[in-house]
Design a protein around this motif. Structure first.
Motif, PDB file in Angstrom:
ATOM      1  N   LEU A 158      58.980 157.563  39.754  1.00 50.86           N
ATOM      2  CA  LEU A 158      58.683 156.096  39.231  1.00 50.86           C
ATOM      3  C   LEU A 158      59.732 155.185  39.544  1.00 50.86           C
ATOM      4  O   LEU A 158      60.874 155.467  39.633  1.00 50.86           O
ATOM      5  CB  LEU A 158      58.265 156.008  37.960  1.00 50.86           C
ATOM      6  N   THR A 159      59.052 154.003  40.347  1.00 48.63           N
ATOM      7  CA  THR A 159      60.003 152.852  40.103  1.00 48.63           C
ATOM      8  C   THR A 159      59.199 151.622  40.068  1.00 48.63           C
ATOM      9  O   THR A 159      57.846 151.628  39.984  1.00 48.63           O
ATOM     10  CB  THR A 159      60.629 152.835  41.548  1.00 48.63           C
ATOM     11  N   LYS A 160      59.915 150.405  40.162  1.00 46.95           N
ATOM     12  CA  LYS A 160      59.146 148.993  39.870  1.00 46.95           C
ATOM     13  C   LYS A 160      59.652 147.933  40.861  1.00 46.95           C
ATOM     14  O   LYS A 160      60.633 148.163  41.259  1.00 46.95           O
ATOM     15  CB  LYS A 160      59.376 148.742  38.097  1.00 46.95           C
ATOM     16  N   ALA A 161      58.643 147.258  41.267  1.00 49.60           N
ATOM     17  CA  ALA A 161      58.830 146.045  42.237  1.00 49.60           C
ATOM     18  C   ALA A 161      57.804 144.934  41.957  1.00 49.60           C
ATOM     19  O   ALA A 161      56.362 145.344  42.140  1.00 49.60           O
ATOM     20  CB  ALA A 161      59.156 146.503  43.591  1.00 49.60           C
ATOM     21  N   SER A 162      58.246 143.863  41.784  1.00 47.98           N
ATOM     22  CA  SER A 162      57.180 142.632  41.943  1.00 47.98           C
ATOM     23  C   SER A 162      56.293 142.888  40.881  1.00 47.98           C
ATOM     24  O   SER A 162      55.063 142.752  40.869  1.00 47.98           O
ATOM     25  CB  SER A 162      56.459 142.669  43.352  1.00 47.98           C
ATOM     26  N   ASN A 163      56.426 143.278  39.416  1.00 46.05           N
ATOM     27  CA  ASN A 163      55.890 143.372  38.476  1.00 46.05           C
ATOM     28  C   ASN A 163      54.694 144.448  38.565  1.00 46.05           C
ATOM     29  O   ASN A 163      53.860 144.638  37.821  1.00 46.05           O
ATOM     30  CB  ASN A 163      55.131 142.207  38.136  1.00 46.05           C
ATOM     31  N   LEU A 164      54.966 145.368  39.709  1.00 46.67           N
ATOM     32  CA  LEU A 164      54.177 146.409  39.695  1.00 46.67           C
ATOM     33  C   LEU A 164      54.907 147.964  39.525  1.00 46.67           C
ATOM     34  O   LEU A 164      56.036 148.102  39.597  1.00 46.67           O
ATOM     35  CB  LEU A 164      53.546 146.474  41.249  1.00 46.67           C
ATOM     36  N   LEU A 165      54.259 148.812  39.098  1.00 43.88           N
ATOM     37  CA  LEU A 165      54.697 150.423  39.232  1.00 43.88           C
ATOM     38  C   LEU A 165      54.241 151.112  40.106  1.00 43.88           C
ATOM     39  O   LEU A 165      53.265 151.116  40.403  1.00 43.88           O
ATOM     40  CB  LEU A 165      54.180 150.826  37.714  1.00 43.88           C
ATOM     41  N   LEU A 166      55.229 151.583  40.640  1.00 42.47           N
ATOM     42  CA  LEU A 166      55.087 152.353  42.045  1.00 42.47           C
ATOM     43  C   LEU A 166      55.452 154.019  41.427  1.00 42.47           C
ATOM     44  O   LEU A 166      56.442 154.293  40.855  1.00 42.47           O
ATOM     45  CB  LEU A 166      55.943 152.210  43.103  1.00 42.47           C
ATOM     46  N   ALA A 167      54.540 154.788  42.037  1.00 39.53           N
ATOM     47  CA  ALA A 167      54.384 156.217  41.789  1.00 39.53           C
ATOM     48  C   ALA A 167      54.376 157.043  43.046  1.00 39.53           C
ATOM     49  O   ALA A 167      53.513 156.930  43.761  1.00 39.53           O
ATOM     50  CB  ALA A 167      53.611 156.700  40.655  1.00 39.53           C
ATOM     51  N   SER A 168      55.242 158.203  43.279  1.00 40.18           N
ATOM     52  CA  SER A 168      55.088 159.010  44.290  1.00 40.18           C
ATOM     53  C   SER A 168      54.516 160.429  43.431  1.00 40.18           C
ATOM     54  O   SER A 168      54.952 160.812  42.421  1.00 40.18           O
ATOM     55  CB  SER A 168      56.514 159.386  45.079  1.00 40.18           C
TER      56      SER A 168
ATOM     57  N   LYS B 124      53.635 162.558  22.418  1.00 42.22           N
ATOM     58  CA  LYS B 124      53.388 163.746  23.347  1.00 42.22           C
ATOM     59  C   LYS B 124      52.258 163.374  24.382  1.00 42.22           C
ATOM     60  O   LYS B 124      51.380 162.423  24.431  1.00 42.22           O
ATOM     61  CB  LYS B 124      52.828 164.936  22.401  1.00 42.22           C
ATOM     62  N   VAL B 125      52.440 163.730  25.514  1.00 42.57           N
ATOM     63  CA  VAL B 125      51.432 163.690  26.441  1.00 42.57           C
ATOM     64  C   VAL B 125      51.128 165.111  26.840  1.00 42.57           C
ATOM     65  O   VAL B 125      51.272 165.899  26.461  1.00 42.57           O
ATOM     66  CB  VAL B 125      52.097 163.053  27.867  1.00 42.57           C
ATOM     67  N   GLY B 126      50.063 165.221  27.706  1.00 44.62           N
ATOM     68  CA  GLY B 126      49.159 166.411  28.234  1.00 44.62           C
ATOM     69  C   GLY B 126      49.858 167.165  28.827  1.00 44.62           C
ATOM     70  O   GLY B 126      49.428 168.345  28.877  1.00 44.62           O
ATOM     71  N   GLY B 127      51.002 167.081  29.472  1.00 44.86           N
ATOM     72  CA  GLY B 127      51.601 167.965  30.622  1.00 44.86           C
ATOM     73  C   GLY B 127      53.050 167.711  30.336  1.00 44.86           C
ATOM     74  O   GLY B 127      53.670 167.065  29.546  1.00 44.86           O
ATOM     75  N   SER B 128      53.977 168.604  31.117  1.00 44.16           N
ATOM     76  CA  SER B 128      55.220 168.530  30.847  1.00 44.16           C
ATOM     77  C   SER B 128      55.782 167.176  31.472  1.00 44.16           C
ATOM     78  O   SER B 128      55.379 166.935  32.568  1.00 44.16           O
ATOM     79  CB  SER B 128      55.899 169.865  31.531  1.00 44.16           C
ATOM     80  N   VAL B 129      56.821 166.790  30.959  1.00 47.55           N
ATOM     81  CA  VAL B 129      57.331 165.374  31.275  1.00 47.55           C
ATOM     82  C   VAL B 129      58.033 165.789  32.780  1.00 47.55           C
ATOM     83  O   VAL B 129      59.022 166.535  32.831  1.00 47.55           O
ATOM     84  CB  VAL B 129      57.968 164.566  30.379  1.00 47.55           C
ATOM     85  N   CYS B 130      57.807 164.920  33.693  1.00 48.34           N
ATOM     86  CA  CYS B 130      58.493 165.069  35.026  1.00 48.34           C
ATOM     87  C   CYS B 130      59.298 163.737  35.269  1.00 48.34           C
ATOM     88  O   CYS B 130      60.466 164.107  36.176  1.00 48.34           O
ATOM     89  CB  CYS B 130      57.507 165.051  35.947  1.00 48.34           C
ATOM     90  N   CYS B 131      58.860 162.702  34.837  1.00 48.68           N
ATOM     91  CA  CYS B 131      59.924 161.293  35.199  1.00 48.68           C
ATOM     92  C   CYS B 131      59.599 160.373  34.425  1.00 48.68           C
ATOM     93  O   CYS B 131      58.612 160.289  33.547  1.00 48.68           O
ATOM     94  CB  CYS B 131      59.745 160.864  36.764  1.00 48.68           C
ATOM     95  N   SER B 132      60.460 159.342  34.165  1.00 46.18           N
ATOM     96  CA  SER B 132      60.336 158.289  33.243  1.00 46.18           C
ATOM     97  C   SER B 132      60.726 157.002  33.834  1.00 46.18           C
ATOM     98  O   SER B 132      61.775 157.075  34.908  1.00 46.18           O
ATOM     99  CB  SER B 132      61.009 158.541  31.831  1.00 46.18           C
ATOM    100  N   LEU B 133      60.559 155.717  33.244  1.00 38.59           N
ATOM    101  CA  LEU B 133      61.011 154.742  33.907  1.00 38.59           C
ATOM    102  C   LEU B 133      60.840 153.467  32.772  1.00 38.59           C
ATOM    103  O   LEU B 133      59.901 153.246  32.191  1.00 38.59           O
ATOM    104  CB  LEU B 133      60.262 154.098  35.183  1.00 38.59           C
ATOM    105  N   GLY B 134      62.084 152.911  32.367  1.00 32.39           N
ATOM    106  CA  GLY B 134      62.086 151.714  31.471  1.00 32.39           C
ATOM    107  C   GLY B 134      61.624 150.677  32.298  1.00 32.39           C
ATOM    108  O   GLY B 134      62.052 150.122  33.211  1.00 32.39           O
TER     109      GLY B 134
END
Length: 404
Positions: A138-148, A88-98
């Protein structure tokens, strides 16, 4: 078109099986559908966790990550429809990324991002308060995680050890609802509340480098078609095929969801079909081959008109000038026309059950027929909005080994 019986909140195609689609629903259930055999493999309810906001295969072949309004995260074995892990996390889940098999990231409505590693003993790979409002994508590129975030910021994080933020953009005037990495990783595009597409150049994370105007209302979701082209879902209920580079060009309006905003878009493993969901109970499907074929036909018409004008140039410059202007006008008209693509229609019967705390598996099969018909003309509808709930605060972060 497929009626799932309840309002869908999330959709995810299997990473290898192009016909397997998972759908999370407002009543807390999620279903796994085989669009080729026209059947529902099963539906799983999760009692007491609120709506199933996120479903994600996350690179697995048999397991799926599901995130809930209550903040609960569960991994389900889709062959047996049995839960194998939960946290569980502290807030409602909004997005996920494998991020890779057995490692995934979660964004919640408290602005926190957490990374989970379930390869051996389930561990929290890191947790960080990144945004002041909910994490929208969420998305990923160049071994980094990007979030808006809805606070108008774009964040860049290093997820391979203890999660840390390495850069964050200046706050924008708009809320950021979705993002995609384009141009072989050189550009990051975000959809906003006002409908503008905000563009950042890679490694220049301060202020945005450009804004593409053209959507009348908010851009709530985006799907990457190629390095220059996006499929966008807007709150006016219209799905658009949009070419971003070198400048914004709306190639076609694909379809609409009546008076409802487009919430999610997804494409299957071989990128031949696009699925979309809104605030009704319908999942709609579009053949990507038809979209690309229509775009190619428009390009050929432009080229043919241009060649015709060039051939007349040798005879009479004034005629050539008039013909070129006519060709340009015709090309612009085709550019914003509504194309008739082939939607796929599937009508499986689905039953949801809450017989026990862990949910009940309902195996269903239907003889629904796939029907092909042209889409109706698109139209602009009244904007709809979804309100986000605020809950709790996520716990302390832990350290874990790198995984990429």
């Amino acid at each position: 078109m497929m009626d799932v019986g309840e309002m869908p909140f999330g959709i995810s195609y299997h990473s290898k099986d192009s016909d397997l689609l998972a759908v999370g629903m407002i009543d807390g259930a999620f279903g796994v559908y085989d669009t080729k055999s026209k059947s529902c493999r099963g539906c799983k309810a999760n009692k007491g966790s609120g709506s199933c906001r996120v479903v994600d295969w996350a690179g697995w072949t048999e397991n799926i990550v599901a995130g809930y309004e209550s903040g609960q995260i569960r991994i389900w074995d889709c062959t047996k429809m049995k839960g194998t892990w939960k946290n569980k996390v502290g807030g409602s889940v909004c997005c996920s990324l494998g991020l890779q098999e057995n490692v995934f990231a979660i964004g919640d409505d408290q602005g926190c991002i957490s990374v989970w590693d379930v390869r051996s003993a389930p561990t929290l790979g890191g947790s960080l308060q990144v945004h002041e409002d909910y994490v929208s994508d969420l998305t990923k590129a160049s071994n980094l995680l990007l979030a808006s975030g809805a606070d108008g910021r774009l964040s860049i994080l290093e997820p391979r050890k203890n999660l840390k933020r390495i850069a964050q953009s200046d706050p924008q005037d708009d809320e950021l609802f979705c993002l995609q990495v384009m141009k072989q990783g050189k550009k990051v595009v975000c959809g906003t509340q006002t409908g503008a597409l905000v563009i950042w150049s890679w490694d220049r994370w301060g202020d945005s480098s450009d804004r593409a105007i053209g959507h009348p209302e908010s851009v709530d979701t985006m799907l990457k078609i190629d390095e220059d082209t996006l499929c966008t879902g807007s709150s006016d209920g219209i799905i658009r095929l949009v070419k971003i580079f070198p400048s914004l060009k709306i190639l076609a309006n694909l379809d609409n969801h009546s008076a409802f905003p487009i919430e999610r878009l997804a494409h299957n493993a071989d990128s031949s079909v696009i699925a979309s969901i809104s605030h009704d109970t319908i999942v709609r499907f579009f053949c990507l081959d038809d979209i690309q074929s229509s775009d190619h036909d428009n390009d050929e018409n432009e080229m043919s008109s241009s060649e015709s004008a060039d051939s007349q140039d040798d005879d009479d410059p004034q005629i050539a000038k008039a013909s070129a202007a006519m060709a340009k006008k015709k090309a612009n008209k085709n550019e914003y026309s509504t194309a008739s693509f082939r939607p796929l229609h599937i009508s499986p019967s689905v039953n949801h059950s809450n017989d026990d705390d862990d949910g009940a598996f309902v195996s269903t099969s239907s003889a629904a027929k796939i029907i092909k018909r042209p889409l109706p003309s698109s139209f602009t509808s009244k904007k709809g909005e979804m309100k986000k709930k605020k809950r709790g605060v996520i716990g302390d972060s832990d350290f874990f080994d790198g995984f990429l």
